[in-house]
Design an enzyme around this catalytic site. Structure first.
Site: not given
Length: 319
Positions: A121, A262, A289
């Site tokens: 991320s 995601d 995610h």
């Protein structure tokens, strides 16, 4: 099977604009003297802490790669700086690049055999920017549900919002217009978004994710300043962030992955695939995610893909 060794420590981190001593907490799984490149794990958030990425500790047991987790400055077990809340000029990418450089030097992992870097991320955003500098010792790069730019991230989020039920879209719009994020309708919509796109584990949240949620709720300094008041509302210091012009400078073999559902939408992955010279991109069906925390065999598949990418002998290293 490699013997599990765990070492914890604190790397002193001097920040010129901060008078007090600061430090970065780290945890090493495995033996740094084993002869294998350690894997540095950069967490997301910003401000989530390292614990939700601990499944990657199995890279030591299964592939003989030592793993180094760390908590970025401002969160979890590293120095907190609540006095810098809202200071967007302070909470910038460069601060975290400096911190990562400092940690690498503290642990002395730049020399042979070097190190790998896995960023998830926001950690992947940082990792891509870091790799574009061609830092000494970097062997291979993994960008896990990363984002090539905040503008593309926002576009991706809007596409996901448009798929939500109309009443939830309305609740999100009204909360943003009023700046009120505590209404039951907004929280219901956010919970729907989390379960469908952030982490699709059932039950939700999985135990590994609880520390990150705790860190993000107990000290909002970093996340609120860099991202915004909500995962769906971005007005922070990262708002104009992009790594796209720097991507052609990455010489390390790079693995990019995201999940089918995601929050890091495919449109935010395309620049990695088009511009990083040596890159492989995988989208995991059914994944969100946090697909490394999800069931249905996803957790195991991701560890296998990452482990094999980092240990495969036929991939030429950076020149």
């Amino acid at each position: 099977m490699a013997e599990t060794q765990v070492q914890e420590g604190k790397a002193p981190f001097k920040i010129p604009s901060i008078d007090e001593p600061c430090f970065t907490y780290y945890k090493i799984i495995g033996d740094l003297s084993s002869g294998a490149p350690p894997v540095i794990i950069a967490h997301g958030g910003p401000g989530a802490g390292h614990e939700y990425l601990l499944p990657f500790a199995d890279l030591w047991q299964q592939y003989g790669l030592p793993v180094i987790f760390y908590d970025q400055i401002g969160c979890a077990a590293s120095t907190h700086l609540p006095q810098k809340a809202g200071d967007q000029s302070f909470w910038q990418e460069q601060l975290f690049q400096d911190e990562l450089d400092n940690l690498l030097d503290h642990l002395d992992v730049r020399r042979d055999p070097g190190f790998h870097l896995l960023g998830q991320s926001w950690g992947g955003m940082l990792g891509a920017a870091f790799a574009a500098r061609r830092p000494r010792g970097l062997r291979r790069l993994v960008l896990a549900s990363a984002l090539a730019s905040k503008e593309l991230a926002t576009r991706g989020t809007l596409l996901l919002r448009e798929q939500m039920p109309p009443d939830m879209q309305k609740a999100l719009d009204e909360a943003e217009q009023k700046g009120e994020y505590d209404s039951p309708a907004y929280k219901e919509a956010l919970d729907f978004y989390y379960r469908k796109h952030v982490c699709r584990a059932d039950p939700f949240p999985p135990a590994e994710l609880l520390p990150a949620l705790k860190h993000l709720s107990e000290d909002t300094t970093v996340y609120r300043t860099m991202n915004g008041p909500s995962p769906l509302t971005a007005d922070g210091s990262l708002n104009n962030w992009t790594v796209i012009p720097r991507l052609p400078k990455i010489t390390s073999p790079t693995l990019v992955y995201n999940g089918e559902y995601d929050t890091s939408h495919d449109i935010a992955q395309v620049p990695f695939f088009e511009l990083v010279p040596r890159v492989r991109w995988i989208t995991f069906p059914g994944g969100g995610h946090m697909c490394h925390l999800e069931g249905g065999g996803l957790r195991e598949r991701i560890l296998k893909v990452v482990g094999e990418f980092l240990t495969h002998k036929d991939i030429p290293e950076a020149q």
